[in-house]
Design a protein around this motif. Sequence first.
Motif, PDB file in Angstrom:
ATOM      1  N   ILE A  38      37.379  68.110 -24.829  1.00  0.00           N
ATOM      2  CA  ILE A  38      38.687  68.136 -24.171  1.00  0.00           C
ATOM      3  C   ILE A  38      39.236  69.557 -24.179  1.00  0.00           C
ATOM      4  O   ILE A  38      39.233  70.227 -25.220  1.00  0.00           O
ATOM      5  N   LYS A  39      39.660  70.022 -22.998  1.00  0.00           N
ATOM      6  CA  LYS A  39      40.403  71.298 -22.909  1.00  0.00           C
ATOM      7  C   LYS A  39      41.836  70.968 -23.295  1.00  0.00           C
ATOM      8  O   LYS A  39      42.542  70.262 -22.572  1.00  0.00           O
ATOM      9  N   VAL A  40      42.240  71.411 -24.457  1.00  0.00           N
ATOM     10  CA  VAL A  40      43.502  70.973 -25.055  1.00  0.00           C
ATOM     11  C   VAL A  40      44.689  71.640 -24.354  1.00  0.00           C
ATOM     12  O   VAL A  40      44.732  72.866 -24.203  1.00  0.00           O
ATOM     13  N   ALA A  41      45.648  70.829 -23.924  1.00  0.00           N
ATOM     14  CA  ALA A  41      46.892  71.344 -23.362  1.00  0.00           C
ATOM     15  C   ALA A  41      48.029  71.291 -24.386  1.00  0.00           C
ATOM     16  O   ALA A  41      48.950  72.101 -24.350  1.00  0.00           O
ATOM     17  N   ALA A  42      47.950  70.322 -25.299  1.00  0.00           N
ATOM     18  CA  ALA A  42      48.973  70.170 -26.344  1.00  0.00           C
ATOM     19  C   ALA A  42      48.362  69.422 -27.519  1.00  0.00           C
ATOM     20  O   ALA A  42      47.469  68.594 -27.353  1.00  0.00           O
ATOM     21  N   ALA A  43      48.851  69.742 -28.714  1.00  0.00           N
ATOM     22  CA  ALA A  43      48.380  69.090 -29.936  1.00  0.00           C
ATOM     23  C   ALA A  43      49.582  68.687 -30.778  1.00  0.00           C
ATOM     24  O   ALA A  43      50.514  69.476 -30.954  1.00  0.00           O
ATOM     25  N   GLY A  44      49.552  67.467 -31.297  1.00  0.00           N
ATOM     26  CA  GLY A  44      50.634  67.005 -32.161  1.00  0.00           C
ATOM     27  C   GLY A  44      50.511  67.604 -33.559  1.00  0.00           C
ATOM     28  O   GLY A  44      49.418  67.894 -34.044  1.00  0.00           O
ATOM     29  N   GLY A  99      42.264  69.905 -33.750  1.00  0.00           N
ATOM     30  CA  GLY A  99      43.230  69.854 -32.654  1.00  0.00           C
ATOM     31  C   GLY A  99      43.948  71.156 -32.357  1.00  0.00           C
ATOM     32  O   GLY A  99      44.382  71.389 -31.232  1.00  0.00           O
ATOM     33  N   TYR A 100      44.082  72.032 -33.361  1.00  0.00           N
ATOM     34  CA  TYR A 100      44.794  73.295 -33.154  1.00  0.00           C
ATOM     35  C   TYR A 100      43.822  74.309 -32.525  1.00  0.00           C
ATOM     36  O   TYR A 100      43.462  75.320 -33.135  1.00  0.00           O
ATOM     37  N   ALA A 101      43.394  74.038 -31.324  1.00  0.00           N
ATOM     38  CA  ALA A 101      42.367  74.863 -30.686  1.00  0.00           C
ATOM     39  C   ALA A 101      42.416  74.678 -29.176  1.00  0.00           C
ATOM     40  O   ALA A 101      43.000  73.714 -28.674  1.00  0.00           O
ATOM     41  N   GLU A 102      41.775  75.606 -28.450  1.00  0.00           N
ATOM     42  CA  GLU A 102      41.750  75.503 -26.985  1.00  0.00           C
ATOM     43  C   GLU A 102      40.856  74.371 -26.498  1.00  0.00           C
ATOM     44  O   GLU A 102      41.079  73.821 -25.414  1.00  0.00           O
ATOM     45  N   TYR A 103      39.839  74.034 -27.279  1.00  0.00           N
ATOM     46  CA  TYR A 103      38.945  72.918 -26.949  1.00  0.00           C
ATOM     47  C   TYR A 103      38.691  72.096 -28.202  1.00  0.00           C
ATOM     48  O   TYR A 103      38.656  72.645 -29.316  1.00  0.00           O
ATOM     49  N   CYS A 104      38.499  70.799 -28.024  1.00  0.00           N
ATOM     50  CA  CYS A 104      38.262  69.921 -29.166  1.00  0.00           C
ATOM     51  C   CYS A 104      37.361  68.773 -28.730  1.00  0.00           C
ATOM     52  O   CYS A 104      37.584  68.177 -27.672  1.00  0.00           O
ATOM     53  N   ALA A 105      36.351  68.459 -29.535  1.00  0.00           N
ATOM     54  CA  ALA A 105      35.493  67.302 -29.262  1.00  0.00           C
ATOM     55  C   ALA A 105      36.149  66.052 -29.827  1.00  0.00           C
ATOM     56  O   ALA A 105      36.738  66.081 -30.915  1.00  0.00           O
ATOM     57  N   ALA A 106      36.051  64.951 -29.085  1.00  0.00           N
ATOM     58  CA  ALA A 106      36.658  63.687 -29.511  1.00  0.00           C
ATOM     59  C   ALA A 106      35.721  62.527 -29.183  1.00  0.00           C
ATOM     60  O   ALA A 106      35.088  62.537 -28.118  1.00  0.00           O
ATOM     61  N   PRO A 107      35.613  61.526 -30.055  1.00  0.00           N
ATOM     62  CA  PRO A 107      34.849  60.333 -29.696  1.00  0.00           C
ATOM     63  C   PRO A 107      35.457  59.678 -28.453  1.00  0.00           C
ATOM     64  O   PRO A 107      36.684  59.465 -28.387  1.00  0.00           O
ATOM     65  N   ALA A 108      34.618  59.373 -27.483  1.00  0.00           N
ATOM     66  CA  ALA A 108      35.117  58.798 -26.224  1.00  0.00           C
ATOM     67  C   ALA A 108      35.954  57.529 -26.439  1.00  0.00           C
ATOM     68  O   ALA A 108      36.985  57.359 -25.769  1.00  0.00           O
ATOM     69  N   PRO A 109      35.581  56.628 -27.377  1.00  0.00           N
ATOM     70  CA  PRO A 109      36.383  55.414 -27.530  1.00  0.00           C
ATOM     71  C   PRO A 109      37.780  55.660 -28.103  1.00  0.00           C
ATOM     72  O   PRO A 109      38.623  54.769 -28.069  1.00  0.00           O
ATOM     73  N   GLN A 110      38.025  56.876 -28.643  1.00  0.00           N
ATOM     74  CA  GLN A 110      39.336  57.195 -29.190  1.00  0.00           C
ATOM     75  C   GLN A 110      40.236  57.916 -28.182  1.00  0.00           C
ATOM     76  O   GLN A 110      41.333  58.362 -28.516  1.00  0.00           O
ATOM     77  N   CYS A 111      39.765  58.002 -26.935  1.00  0.00           N
ATOM     78  CA  CYS A 111      40.563  58.604 -25.856  1.00  0.00           C
ATOM     79  C   CYS A 111      41.315  57.508 -25.110  1.00  0.00           C
ATOM     80  O   CYS A 111      40.772  56.443 -24.830  1.00  0.00           O
ATOM     81  N   LEU A 112      42.558  57.805 -24.778  1.00  0.00           N
ATOM     82  CA  LEU A 112      43.385  56.889 -23.992  1.00  0.00           C
ATOM     83  C   LEU A 112      43.975  57.662 -22.817  1.00  0.00           C
ATOM     84  O   LEU A 112      44.212  58.871 -22.922  1.00  0.00           O
ATOM     85  N   PRO A 113      44.222  56.990 -21.696  1.00  0.00           N
ATOM     86  CA  PRO A 113      44.770  57.710 -20.544  1.00  0.00           C
ATOM     87  C   PRO A 113      46.178  58.229 -20.812  1.00  0.00           C
ATOM     88  O   PRO A 113      46.947  57.604 -21.553  1.00  0.00           O
ATOM     89  N   VAL A 114      46.499  59.376 -20.223  1.00  0.00           N
ATOM     90  CA  VAL A 114      47.875  59.879 -20.283  1.00  0.00           C
ATOM     91  C   VAL A 114      48.748  58.898 -19.498  1.00  0.00           C
ATOM     92  O   VAL A 114      48.461  58.595 -18.339  1.00  0.00           O
ATOM     93  N   PRO A 115      49.806  58.339 -20.110  1.00  0.00           N
ATOM     94  CA  PRO A 115      50.630  57.356 -19.391  1.00  0.00           C
ATOM     95  C   PRO A 115      51.276  57.931 -18.129  1.00  0.00           C
ATOM     96  O   PRO A 115      51.425  59.146 -17.990  1.00  0.00           O
ATOM     97  N   LYS A 116      51.660  57.023 -17.249  1.00  0.00           N
ATOM     98  CA  LYS A 116      52.235  57.415 -15.955  1.00  0.00           C
ATOM     99  C   LYS A 116      53.451  58.317 -16.141  1.00  0.00           C
ATOM    100  O   LYS A 116      54.371  57.992 -16.896  1.00  0.00           O
ATOM    101  N   GLY A 117      53.434  59.453 -15.428  1.00  0.00           N
ATOM    102  CA  GLY A 117      54.592  60.356 -15.438  1.00  0.00           C
ATOM    103  C   GLY A 117      54.724  61.208 -16.686  1.00  0.00           C
ATOM    104  O   GLY A 117      55.701  61.932 -16.834  1.00  0.00           O
ATOM    105  N   TYR A 118      53.749  61.140 -17.600  1.00  0.00           N
ATOM    106  CA  TYR A 118      53.862  61.872 -18.857  1.00  0.00           C
ATOM    107  C   TYR A 118      53.349  63.303 -18.711  1.00  0.00           C
ATOM    108  O   TYR A 118      52.323  63.549 -18.071  1.00  0.00           O
ATOM    109  N   SER A 119      54.061  64.237 -19.360  1.00  0.00           N
ATOM    110  CA  SER A 119      53.534  65.595 -19.515  1.00  0.00           C
ATOM    111  C   SER A 119      52.481  65.564 -20.616  1.00  0.00           C
ATOM    112  O   SER A 119      52.400  64.611 -21.406  1.00  0.00           O
TER     113      SER A 119
END
Length: 332
Positions: A38-44, A99-119
Amino acid sequence: MSLPSTMKVVEIREPGGPEVLVAAERPLPQPGEGEVLIKVAAAGVNRPDCLQRQGSYPPPKGASDIPGLEIAGEIAALGAGVSGLKVGDRVCALVTGGGYAEYCAAPAPQCLPVPKGYSMEQAACLPETFFTVWVNVFQRSGLKSGESFLVHGGTSGIGTTAIQLAKAFGCTVFATAGSPEKVKACKDLGADHAINYKNEDFVYVVNENTGGKGVDVILDMVGGDYIPRDIKALAEDGRLSFIAFLGGPKAEVNFAAVMMKRLTITGSTLRARPVAVKAQLAAELKEKVWPLLDAGKVAPVMAASFPLAEAAKAHALMESSGHIGKIVLTLD
């Protein structure tokens, strides 16, 4: 998309205060089998990140030593065996680190879609808190419609999420917080009863408002001297779930009350659990909670965002407890 060979990250120079978070350059991670890059745009930013920085919460074996447990961004590459996702998809993901990086590998099953209208900043507020609340409040503690629920730390990322989800699923919600402003924030999010723990006793308020019955479920991140008081505040067949111990992990407890009221005491950490477990959680969230996010019925509360290079400022704010909701790091 063409990918660089290196990336900017924030790493922990040595155990210590926020100032030990420093900018660095690392090789680009490669997605393994079943993973996406994932090309990280934001990290919690989360309390476990602060504990890791202090040296008291090391990453699990095989995980990145870079802090950061939740990210949002675009999929930049697919590892072997990944289906159902494609390069360019906007996702948020729960990760074991990195997560504190420009790119991060993530297990595919732990990915969820960005909700509608979300930044991307809003999406980065979701994974850690929503996974944690779902597993501890709804799975392990079995909170259901018509029951009553108390969350301590009502204006934390976990607290703001727990209040909204418990309310959305038809529960009476109690929350503790430490100032009039935070009490108001809890009520604005849907808490029926918000308790200022600095001048009110939550056991008294719970009993006053439940006819002496107590609450069915408590989510506690404080521990310490709250533990015996939690037991007093629980109803018969009540469930108490621990996710952190900001007030310490030890207490003197009269277990006769646990036995007489048939209480269940549980707790969990998520970071070291296997991908299969987190995949099941992600599937349940996608089915039961993501429609609430898409419809605007539940939303993350974002307190502040900082550029990645200012991670130290984000940690200082987290440890001040002066914020309401989530803190996020942003990348260009």
